[in-house]
Enzyme design. Structure first.
Site, mmCIF file in Angstrom:
data_model
loop_
_atom_site.group_PDB
_atom_site.id
_atom_site.type_symbol
_atom_site.label_atom_id
_atom_site.label_comp_id
_atom_site.label_asym_id
_atom_site.label_seq_id
_atom_site.Cartn_x
_atom_site.Cartn_y
_atom_site.Cartn_z
ATOM 1 N N LYS A 96 33.874 36.579 24.731
ATOM 2 C CA LYS A 96 32.554 37.068 25.184
ATOM 3 C C LYS A 96 32.613 37.407 26.677
ATOM 4 C CE LYS A 96 31.222 32.226 25.498
ATOM 5 N NZ LYS A 96 30.197 31.533 26.218
ATOM 6 N N TYR A 112 28.935 38.905 59.892
ATOM 7 C CA TYR A 112 27.495 38.628 59.925
ATOM 8 C C TYR A 112 27.220 37.239 60.488
ATOM 9 C CZ TYR A 112 26.408 42.787 57.212
ATOM 10 O OH TYR A 112 26.261 44.082 56.788
HETATM 11 C C1 LIG Z 1 30.015 27.766 21.567
HETATM 12 C C2 LIG Z 1 31.173 27.975 22.496
HETATM 13 N N1 LIG Z 1 32.395 27.617 22.111
HETATM 14 C C3 LIG Z 1 33.470 27.781 22.916
HETATM 15 C C4 LIG Z 1 33.332 28.326 24.183
HETATM 16 C C5 LIG Z 1 34.559 28.484 25.051
HETATM 17 O O1 LIG Z 1 34.466 27.648 26.165
HETATM 18 P P1 LIG Z 1 35.711 27.468 27.171
HETATM 19 O O2 LIG Z 1 35.836 28.742 27.902
HETATM 20 O O3 LIG Z 1 35.328 26.336 28.025
HETATM 21 O O4 LIG Z 1 36.905 27.190 26.302
HETATM 22 C C6 LIG Z 1 32.075 28.712 24.619
HETATM 23 C C7 LIG Z 1 31.915 29.280 25.970
HETATM 24 O O5 LIG Z 1 31.056 28.974 26.724
HETATM 25 C C8 LIG Z 1 30.968 28.533 23.751
HETATM 26 O O6 LIG Z 1 29.731 28.898 24.135
#
Ligand SMILES: Cc1ncc(COP(=O)(O)O)c(C=O)c1O
Length: 355
Positions: free
Chosen positions: A32, A251
């Site tokens: 994602k 800045y």
């Molecule tokens: C439901 C779920 N599973 C797994 C993950 C993967 O997490 P990570 O990047 O800590 O492995 C996420 C990411 O936030 C998530 O929302």
């Protein structure tokens, strides 16, 4: 000018480390948020050996299918209206179901449309059914024609990066009690759980950060777990300036030269996703060596104290903001944020290129 180079061999290597650590589990690669900034489709192609991909939004899944990715794709938050449901069915997405309205929504779907993961809220208090409501939700879902095969079980841990956190043991016990003896597959572990909690590996692990070569553990870096950073964020020096002791830089004049100083100005700033908050404690790599930032990070630029570089720094030299030799975890610590935020926060202006 700023670019992020993605080392696809590092992605593959990191998937191999995940497999070694979770030998009895299948891997749902979490891609994602544009694969945590690394580029959704190229990452999915590089991780062709993953057993499934997980995304948060329907659009992310559609982008994968449009690119010809054929593995199962899991929508971690499921669908929220009939349009999304139909798009998900047409693209053969698997669904997480975390609320009663989603069960109702599935009543309208064609038979055997979806593999479903029923999410238990085992203590994070974000998404999922409370333990008391889980059996009824399961029964309701199991009775729907739209659901293909058994209902699978899913939960998410709030504190797997703090293995001594009693709440984590509580979440695992809650999930175990709610799902004991049930048919279907189970999935619990994110990256931190994969590293710390062998009892959480279950049928499917869901690593995100580890695949990109970074560590979710406070104070650790990916190399501590045998991982290789997949992203190198680079830019270049666009100006060089010799300043006198007492001269104020950037800045607010927040940095004052304490000696005759050679500044290198690099073309990257918070407009590219480099954290402004790294200004006080951050450093970069110039010719493979650490050089500290000098003053506040601007939108398009930052200043580097390059005084110790021999021969003197020149316009056009490459600057590495993070990558091999300078872990993103270290930059995140200097900025007071987490590596997830930096990787996901690369802006549109940065060209992301595979290698
Ligand atoms: C439901 C779920 N599973 C797994 C993950 C993967 O997490 P990570 O990047 O800590 O492995 C996420 C990411 O936030 C998530 O929302």
């Amino acid at each position: 000018m700023a670019s992020a180079t993605i080392d696809t061999s590092a992605l593959k290597h990191n998937l191999g480390i995940v497999r070694t650590r979770a030998q009895g589990s299948r891997v749902m690669a979490v891609v994602k948020a544009n694969a945590y900034g690394h580029g959704l489709v190229p990452v999915a192609r590089a991780l062709a050996q993953a057993d499934a991909f997980a995304v948060a939004r329907v659009e992310e899944g559609l982008a994968l299918r449009n690119a010809g990715i054929e593995q199962p794709i899991v929508l971690l938050e499921g669908v929220f209206d009939a349009d999304q449901r139909e798009a998900a069915a047409a693209s053969r997405f698997d669904l997480v179901v975390h609320g009663a309205a989603q069960i109702e929504l599935l009543r309208g779907a064609a038979p055997a449309s979806f593999k479903v993961w029923l999410k238990l809220d085992s203590g994070m208090n974000r998404l999922g059914f409370d333990p008391a409501d889980f059996p009824a939700a399961r029964a309701a879902l199991g009775a729907l024609a739209a659901v293909r095969g058994p209902v699978h079980s899913f939960t998410h841990l709030a504190g797997a990066d703090e293995p001594r956190d009693a709440a984590t043991a509580g979440q695992l016990a809650c999930f175990e009690a709610a799902t004991r003896g049930l048919p279907g597959e189970r999935s619990i572990a994110n990256s931190a759980a994969l590293l710390n909690l062998p009892s959480a590996l279950a049928d499917w692990v869901r690593p995100g950060l580890l695949l990109y070569g970074a560590s979710p553990m406070p104070g650790a870096v990916g190399a501590d777990h045998g991982l290789r950073p997949a992203m190198t964020l680079r830019s270049q020096v666009i100006a060089v300036k010799a300043i006198r002791p007492g001269a104020r830089v950037g800045y607010g004049g927040a940095w004052v030269a304490s000696r005759p100083t050679m500044l290198a100005i690099a073309a990257i700033g918070y407009g590219d996703g480099y954290p402004r908050s790294a200004g006080a404690a951050g450093s970069v790599l110039l010719r493979g060596r650490r050089a500290p930032l000098a003053g506040r990070v601007s939108m398009d630029m930052l200043a580097i104290d390059a005084t110790d570089l021999e021969p003197a720094v020149r316009v056009g030299e490459p600057v590495v903001l993070w990558g091999p030799g300078l872990p993103v975890e270290e930059v995140a610590a200097a900025a007071g944020v987490i590596p997830y935020e930096l990787l996901c926060g690369i802006s549109q202006r940065v060209a992301v290129e595979g290698r």
